[in-house]
Write an enzyme that holds these catalytic residues in place. Sequence first.
Site, PDB file in Angstrom:
ATOM      1  N   GLU A  90      -5.492 -33.850 -14.190  1.00 49.78           N
ATOM      2  CA  GLU A  90      -6.103 -32.680 -13.556  1.00 49.78           C
ATOM      3  C   GLU A  90      -5.106 -32.013 -12.612  1.00 49.78           C
ATOM      4  O   GLU A  90      -5.023 -30.780 -12.554  1.00 49.78           O
ATOM      5  CB  GLU A  90      -7.375 -33.092 -12.798  1.00 49.78           C
ATOM      6  CG  GLU A  90      -8.498 -33.522 -13.727  1.00 49.78           C
ATOM      7  CD  GLU A  90      -9.813 -33.753 -13.004  1.00 49.78           C
ATOM      8  OE1 GLU A  90     -10.871 -33.511 -13.610  1.00 49.78           O
ATOM      9  OE2 GLU A  90      -9.784 -34.198 -11.832  1.00 49.78           O
ATOM     10  N   ASP A 146      -9.298 -29.602 -11.496  1.00 53.27           N
ATOM     11  CA  ASP A 146     -10.642 -29.927 -11.982  1.00 53.27           C
ATOM     12  C   ASP A 146     -11.415 -28.649 -12.297  1.00 53.27           C
ATOM     13  O   ASP A 146     -12.058 -28.540 -13.346  1.00 53.27           O
ATOM     14  CB  ASP A 146     -11.361 -30.752 -10.903  1.00 53.27           C
ATOM     15  CG  ASP A 146     -12.822 -30.977 -11.226  1.00 53.27           C
ATOM     16  OD1 ASP A 146     -13.102 -31.833 -12.075  1.00 53.27           O
ATOM     17  OD2 ASP A 146     -13.676 -30.287 -10.641  1.00 53.27           O
TER      18      ASP A 146
END
Lengths: 225, 225
Positions: free
Chosen positions: B116, B44
Amino acid sequence: MVHAPDALQARLGFAFTRPELLEQALTHRSYSVANNERLEFLGDGVLNCVVGALLYERFPELREGQLSRLRANLVNQQPLYEIATELDVGRHLRLGEGELKSGGAGRPSILADAMESILGAAFLDAGFDAARAIVLHLFASRLAEIDPATHGKDAKTLLQEWLQSRKHGLPQYELLGTSGQAHAQTFRVACRIGALGLATEGAGASRKAAEQAAAQAAYQRLARP
Amino acid sequence: MVHAPDALQARLGFAFTRPELLEQALTHRSYSVANNERLEFLGDGVLNCVVGALLYERFPELREGQLSRLRANLVNQQPLYEIATELDVGRHLRLGEGELKSGGAGRPSILADAMESILGAAFLDAGFDAARAIVLHLFASRLAEIDPATHGKDAKTLLQEWLQSRKHGLPQYELLGTSGQAHAQTFRVACRIGALGLATEGAGASRKAAEQAAAQAAYQRLARP
């Protein structure tokens, strides 16, 4: 153009190939349209990524939620403001006349934004690993101090628990003063622990943030001698 | 251990030196304690940083707030889910039996998280520049399509404005079906424009997200032929 301050580069542990990027990182929007707002956007992402990666490496046993909380504590305005103060960034800021007169060079939000901008500038100048090295250097003591067992708790709570477990009285917080205009003040607060003859100070963008900073300073003196 | 799927690595444009990292990125928490949650945290931050840097370079005229909005549109669940679907990530996921039965392999949140995680794994395997190259590859068409003049508006609004300016009727949205359990459904929606004989489909974690995806597909066919 004035050359980027050598003293600041020395304290960052990084010499810019393009010192004009550091100049821009130190330029508030009140001074010029060629200011640091875009660099701050860039630096915010770099800081989040670097701190996330450092925490990931350092704490292989922590879960995602705990890592997120630790990161949020490290990349928010208060630690960035404190680091900027340690580096004396305020002295090098380029501010418009109004901001200068109202104490903008000491304002937490302006200083924290400038720190992110400096990281963005270093990333542009020399890439991700250079920005990572600066973060590692600037956050070294804060990273070393992280105690995953307590870091969810704020400093005032930790200090109070430490004092109560030793049958000491509660700390007293006192507002020492404020500076800056109404919408963007900096608060200075003292934390006094009478029984131990200890007094510490903290500053922040709110009274609460300043109290936390003062409590943090007291807690470090007492619990981590 | 099963070896990381070569087809997926080919579609990522990246060959892992440590394919076990890719395996872990594809492992949902329902399957094993050695799952992808920590990699998702790492990825992320990497994704935010890379996309921020790409936008900074590409749009030298945009201000901080506009860059933040563009980034938020690119790194949220829906585009990540769509990219994961394009890469057929769901086929390679390792899910617990319950998740598998309830359609977890097609669920937007699980697929977006896996994307992610894959970026986090690539960052660990080969560093920031490798992760950057993957993002650039995966987001190429989305980055090329960004129109700063309109990107604040959502796809349904853009489509409606385009049709109205040409005196066409409004599009009709129809729910085609849902899959998954009540708390984690995937919606499929059709967008039909009768006057033009056009029908497109979209999927998402909510009816609204699916409508936006269907409108986006229609708008691309009409406005950017």
